[in-house]
Design a protein around this motif. Structure first.
Motif, PDB file in Angstrom:
ATOM      1  N   GLU A 102      -0.716   2.170   5.656  1.00 43.53           N
ATOM      2  CA  GLU A 102      -1.268   1.130   4.763  1.00 43.53           C
ATOM      3  C   GLU A 102      -0.931   1.455   3.300  1.00 43.53           C
ATOM      4  O   GLU A 102      -0.467   0.611   2.549  1.00 43.53           O
ATOM      5  CB  GLU A 102      -2.789   1.119   4.870  1.00 43.53           C
ATOM      6  N   PHE A 103      -1.185   2.723   2.951  1.00 42.29           N
ATOM      7  CA  PHE A 103      -0.974   3.137   1.559  1.00 42.29           C
ATOM      8  C   PHE A 103       0.519   3.158   1.191  1.00 42.29           C
ATOM      9  O   PHE A 103       0.929   2.544   0.198  1.00 42.29           O
ATOM     10  CB  PHE A 103      -1.610   4.513   1.322  1.00 42.29           C
ATOM     11  N   PHE A 104       1.311   3.856   2.007  1.00 40.95           N
ATOM     12  CA  PHE A 104       2.734   3.976   1.655  1.00 40.95           C
ATOM     13  C   PHE A 104       3.451   2.624   1.761  1.00 40.95           C
ATOM     14  O   PHE A 104       4.388   2.353   1.014  1.00 40.95           O
ATOM     15  CB  PHE A 104       3.416   5.041   2.519  1.00 40.95           C
ATOM     16  N   ALA A 106       2.103  -0.247   0.986  1.00 44.16           N
ATOM     17  CA  ALA A 106       1.780  -0.944  -0.271  1.00 44.16           C
ATOM     18  C   ALA A 106       2.655  -0.425  -1.404  1.00 44.16           C
ATOM     19  O   ALA A 106       3.163  -1.201  -2.219  1.00 44.16           O
ATOM     20  CB  ALA A 106       0.304  -0.756  -0.600  1.00 44.16           C
ATOM     21  N   TRP A 107       2.835   0.888  -1.446  1.00 44.56           N
ATOM     22  CA  TRP A 107       3.682   1.473  -2.504  1.00 44.56           C
ATOM     23  C   TRP A 107       5.156   1.092  -2.331  1.00 44.56           C
ATOM     24  O   TRP A 107       5.915   1.109  -3.286  1.00 44.56           O
ATOM     25  CB  TRP A 107       3.502   3.000  -2.536  1.00 44.56           C
TER      26      TRP A 107
END
Lengths: 251, 426
Positions: A102-104, A106-107
């Motif tokens: 989810e985090f990577f 988004a990045w």
């Protein structure tokens, strides 16, 4: 004329405080769609070259282009084009595979909906569906390698850099990772890969470059190189071209 | 915007799973606030409500010694433990080591005689000056043997001085009484009536204590009102342990290598940490203030009176929290290891708290420190909170403390930004 996946021209690089250059006027082209292997003894410059191609290190002169985009001038655009799977585990150990993706994701610039569907697919393909919500710190080495790979490909990069992606994994995991890389390549992803696992490389790569002391000493189709040097396998070719002396890196 | 949201979510997830970090950020400051307030409150009560045990050895056989003991009793500050007059100083000291009392007073055997002589001399001199008496000028400098005050070494200087002050005032009453008696006798050739003597000696002007609050309230600030804001600021700045190491850990971890290859600026991560930890500092503030207001009375401590300007309190808390978070990020950017961030972070906060007036009141600082004090962000945080909590002020009243705090915060942010650039992190 097709644009190469990676094009390196007159590359010069020296680490800070080092008098001799790691690379001096290095040139290298990697065609789009290739499964390219970069090999060499310890300290030859493989990881340094990979870090230069991914922008983690900055070259003093010369140019590196990814699919025609200069990595210094079009930093943001270039970073959307490639994915990187570093040798070290590059994720948050406290988080689960889903939370990391989810985090990577988004990045990497993906919208939430795309991340969700890509995450489900990747966890399924890499056999992590059952542990999707467990913190990665509790995973085995092989599972962590698969998480590492999943994060590197979440945004479907056109060029994928893999730095020793199968180090320390069991046969099953290695088999799964190689299989998935071939699947990516068949869908058009260019693979640029370093490893000390030469048997694995023989299976995966269709083109290789041997690098030693910052210079490319051989660069061609693996079959052509084996014929040219009358060798039966990559290990023999490797020893033939780089010698048998120990290559301990500078302490 | 989604990138920032995802990063904040990531930071919150990591933070909530860090049990040690959470304990350090929430439990420790709460315990600290309760313990320090309880201790200071008991000291406050010891001086104001409870009585200090005082051993009295009256070797004087006259009336002055008795009067002095009576005057000391009337002060109401001491619980008198009279001991036999023939007890030696050594014995007194032994009993004090056994903690029978923390203070002891020894009245010398010729105290009455000498005090009487001195009173006579003083009154004769006074009468001579007025031309009422023709007797020869007396020696007004007759020496009275000093009263010996024994004290246990554990007593702090300020406490000892307040005891000394109280004893001096008792002594003053006895001396004055003696002088008045002599003057009256010289003028009227008869003893002063008790009623007149009491009227002259004990009819002292009382002191009316009025705290100068901005909102006109006359509530006398208690130890909670002093301590809770101070330790809340301390807790806010102690996020350096969690946040500073979080920045270092991320820099050193493999995840950072990947972050640098993605099309997002690392400033998003820094911005996310600021928002996440600002939320943490506000939560700390809410928890500590709530405990002070509602839980303290259950521990027998005075409750915290929340300022009437609630918006002002929120704004001050946000600005203080932002400064604390900026400081922690700055430490994290420059530290090479988690040990460096934790060690330097913690020690520097204690130093900044000390020079900022959190440990020693600002008015008690030496002049040389008063300039340095202004460089500590904790000083301005404390002044702003005190403006609201102790002075009953509004946000506009503490604006002059908020402006320097904002300037310091921006300077810290700038230093952090330079560090990020120099280390090629952004």
């Amino acid at each position: 004329m097709t644009i190469p996946a990676v094009s390196i021209e007159k590359l010069n690089f020296a680490y800070q405080g080092q008098s001799t250059k790691t690379f001096s006027n290095l040139n290298l082209d990697i065609a789009e769609g290739e499964r390219f292997g970069l090999f060499g003894p310890n300290g030859a410059g493989k990881t340094t070259l990979m870090h230069l191609m991914t922008g983690l290190l900055s070259n003093s002169s010369g140019s590196i282009r990814i699919l025609g985009n200069d990595i210094k001038q079009h930093k943001k655009e270039v970073r959307r084009l490639f994915g990187f799977v570093p040798q070290d585990f590059s994720f948050y150990h406290e988080l689960s595979p889903v939370e990391n993706l989810e985090f990577f994701g988004a990045w990497a610039g993906l919208p939430a909906k795309t991340i969700k569907s890509r995450t489900t697919d990747l966890l399924e393909i890499l056999g992590l569906s059952d542990v999707y919500n467990k913190p990665v710190e509790k995973f085995s080495g092989g599972m962590k390698r698969r998480v590492n790979l999943a994060i590197g490909v979440i945004h479907k990069p056109r060029v994928l850099f893999l730095d020793e992606p199968t180090v320390g994994v069991d046969v099953q995991t290695r088999h799964a990772i190689i299989g998935y890389r071939k699947h990516l390549n068949s869908n058009g992803t260019t693979l640029i890969y370093t490893s000390h696992q030469l048997a694995e490389a023989e299976d995966l790569c269709n083109k290789i470059a041997l690098i030693d002391e910052g210079e490319i000493i051989a660069h061609d189709q693996l079959s052509s190189l084996l014929t040219q040097h009358s060798e039966e396998g990559l290990e023999g070719l490797f020893l033939n071209l780089t010698g048998k002396a120990y290559r301990d890196s500078d302490v | 915007m989604y990138k920032l949201f995802a990063t904040i979510l990531k930071d919150l997830r990591i933070l909530t799973r860090d049990k040690v970090g959470l304990t350090l950020m929430f439990l420790m400051p709460v315990v600290l606030a309760i313990v320090i307030t309880a201790i200071q409150n008991s000291t406050f009560e010891l001086v104001n409500d409870n009585k200090v045990p005082l051993m009295v050895c009256n070797r004087d056989t006259g009336t002055a010694g008795k009067n002095l003991v009576e005057a000391i009793t009337k002060i109401g500050m001491f619980e008198l433990r009279e001991v036999s007059s023939d007890i030696s100083n050594r014995h007194i000291s032994d009993r004090m080591h056994a903690k029978d009392a923390l203070v002891a007073v020894v009245i010398p055997s010729d105290f009455s005689a000498r005090l009487n002589q001195r009173a006579k001399d003083v009154s004769s001199r006074a009468l001579n000056d007025f031309g009422v008496s023709s007797s020869s000028a007396a020696d007004a400098n007759t020496k009275v043997e000093p009263i010996t005050l024994f004290y246990h070494p554990v007593l702090q200087v300020s406490f000892r001085q307040s005891i000394q002050g109280a004893l001096r005032s008792a002594l003053q009453i006895v001396e004055t009484k003696q002088v008045v008696r002599n003057l009256y006798f010289s003028l009227n050739e008869k003893e002063i009536p008790d009623s007149v003597e009491n009227q002259i000696v004990t009819n002292q002007v009382s002191i009316n204590e009025v705290p100068v609050s901005r909102d006109g309230s006359r509530k006398i600030p208690n130890s909670t009102q002093h301590n809770i804001p101070a330790w809340t600021i301390f807790a806010m700045f102690f996020v350096v342990i969690s946040l500073g190491s979080s920045v270092v850990r991320e820099k050193l971890s493999g995840s950072f290598v990947r972050l640098k290859t993605l099309p997002t600026n690392y400033l998003v991560a820094i911005f996310s940490k600021q928002i996440t930890y600002l939320f943490v500092t506000l939560l700390q503030t809410a928890v500590i203030f709530s405990i002070g207001a509602w839980l303290f009375p259950f521990f027998g401590l005075p409750p915290l009176n929340i300022p009437s300007d609630f918006t002002g309190l929120l704004l001050v808390s946000v600005i203080c929290g932002w400064c604390a978070v900026s400081y922690a990020i700055c430490i994290g950017v420059y530290a090479q290891t988690q040990e460096q961030a934790n060690g330097f972070g913690a020690v520097s906060i204690v130093i900044l708290a000390a020079i900022g007036g959190l440990l020693v009141p600002a008015f008690a600082m030496p002049d040389s420190f008063k300039v340095i004090m202004k460089l500590s962000p904790l000083h301005w945080c404390l002044e702003a909170y005190y403006g609201l909590f102790l002075e009953g002020g509004k946000f506009k009243d503490v604006l002059m403390n908020i402006i320097p705090l904002l300037v310091i915060t921006l300077v810290i942010q700038l230093i952090a930004l330079i560090g990020l650039k120099r280390k090629e992190l952004i």
